[in-house]
Design an enzyme around this catalytic site. Structure first.
Site, PDB file in Angstrom:
ATOM      1  N   ASP A 107       0.865  -1.185   0.000  1.00 33.26           N
ATOM      2  CA  ASP A 107       0.000   0.000   0.000  1.00 33.26           C
ATOM      3  C   ASP A 107       0.904   1.238   0.000  1.00 33.26           C
ATOM      4  OD1 ASP A 107      -2.131   1.783   0.623  1.00 33.26           O
ATOM      5  OD2 ASP A 107      -3.194   0.211   1.666  1.00 33.26           O
ATOM      6  N   VAL A 157     -10.138  -2.123  -0.381  1.00 29.67           N
ATOM      7  CA  VAL A 157     -10.477  -3.456  -0.891  1.00 29.67           C
ATOM      8  C   VAL A 157     -10.336  -4.504   0.205  1.00 29.67           C
ATOM      9  CG1 VAL A 157      -9.898  -2.927  -3.284  1.00 29.67           C
ATOM     10  CG2 VAL A 157      -8.128  -3.851  -1.777  1.00 29.67           C
TER      11      VAL A 157
HETATM   12  C1  PRP Z   1      -1.328  -4.938   5.395  1.00 28.78           C
HETATM   13  C2  PRP Z   1      -0.596  -5.816   4.385  1.00 28.78           C
HETATM   14  C3  PRP Z   1       0.821  -5.349   4.472  1.00 28.78           C
HETATM   15  C4  PRP Z   1       0.662  -3.886   4.866  1.00 28.78           C
HETATM   16  C5  PRP Z   1       0.884  -3.043   3.655  1.00 28.78           C
HETATM   17  O1  PRP Z   1      -1.229  -5.484   6.662  1.00 28.78           O
HETATM   18  O2  PRP Z   1      -0.709  -7.186   4.694  1.00 28.78           O
HETATM   19  O3  PRP Z   1       1.573  -6.057   5.430  1.00 28.78           O
HETATM   20  O4  PRP Z   1      -0.663  -3.681   5.337  1.00 28.78           O
HETATM   21  O5  PRP Z   1       0.676  -1.680   3.956  1.00 28.78           O
HETATM   22  P1  PRP Z   1       1.798  -0.582   3.751  1.00 28.78           P
HETATM   23  O6  PRP Z   1       2.400  -0.827   2.385  1.00 28.78           O
HETATM   24  O7  PRP Z   1       1.024   0.714   3.816  1.00 28.78           O
HETATM   25  O8  PRP Z   1       2.804  -0.690   4.844  1.00 28.78           O
HETATM   26  P2  PRP Z   1      -2.086  -4.921   7.906  1.00 28.78           P
HETATM   27  O9  PRP Z   1      -1.216  -3.963   8.690  1.00 28.78           O
HETATM   28  O10 PRP Z   1      -3.401  -4.417   7.434  1.00 28.78           O
HETATM   29  O11 PRP Z   1      -2.260  -6.223   8.810  1.00 28.78           O
HETATM   30  P3  PRP Z   1      -2.954  -7.639   8.449  1.00 28.78           P
HETATM   31  O12 PRP Z   1      -2.126  -8.250   7.345  1.00 28.78           O
HETATM   32  O13 PRP Z   1      -2.860  -8.421   9.712  1.00 28.78           O
HETATM   33  O14 PRP Z   1      -4.379  -7.374   8.025  1.00 28.78           O
END
Ligand code: PRP
Length: 186
Positions: A107, A157
């Protein structure tokens, strides 16, 4: 769970179940070409990457090992700081290993950027990145992705591992969440 089981919570499909399978197969062929004789260590980033890891690993026709890391940014409001906390560390040593980080989504890129720096300090022989999704319009830092499934628009999403408040991870496809859902939860 199919989109039809999520009723009106999903307003549009971003990547269908069939497209995900094709994307993961394409990624697997490229990974095999690079890492066939290396027995890579696949590192899944919990929790979002569980579905990608499960399907990508089974699609690979080469020996692999798997490990898991759980990280958390210090709250959503400070996510832009890029400060990451380790909730669960790897069980394996990375010394001399060919590491493949497996992500569901890049992201802002901050989590991946931090992980790459952290893993480099542990003596890995090589570090590559596989991510099913990337949001080019949300990226705050440039991070290399060696194996990418799909670029997607900067929308909220869910599905195939991606959650809202821990729900929707079990959707077979990836879709845009109806804003009504987060209004209800607010
Ligand atoms: C999401 C995804 C990545 C991170 C990416 O994890 O799995 O690890 O966000 O976001 P970034 O590029 O902005 O750093 P999340 O923190 O939502 O945790 P989860 O996988 O447990 O849902």
């Amino acid at each position: 769970m199919d989109f039809s089981d999520a009723h009106t919570d999903i307003v549009s499909t971003v990547v269908s179940e069939e497209e995900i399978a094709k994307g993961l197969a394409r990624m697997a062929r490229a990974i095999e070409a690079d890492l066939a004789d290396k027995t890579p260590l696949l590192v899944g980033v919990l929790k979002g990457a569980i579905m990608v890891m499960a399907d990508l690993a089974r699609e690979l026709r080469i020996p692999v090992e798997m490990d898991w890391m759980a990280v958390s940014s210090y709250g959503r409001s400070t996510k832009s700081s890029g400060v990451v906390r380790i909730l669960k560390d790897l069980d394996s040593s990375l010394e001399g290993r060919h590491v493949l980080i497996v992500e569901d989504i890049v992201d802002s890129g901050l989590t991946l950027s931090w992980l790459l720096e952290n893993f480099e300090s542990r003596g890995a022989a090589s570090i590559r990145v596989a991510s099913l999704l990337r949001k080019p319009d949300a990226m705050a830092v440039e991070v290399p992705i060696d194996y990418l499934g799909f670029d997607i628009p900067n929308e909220f999403v869910v599905g195939f591992g991606l959650d809202f408040a821990e729900r929707y991870r079990n959707l077979k496809g990836i879709g845009v969440l109806n804003p009504e859902v987060y209004r209800d939860e607010a």
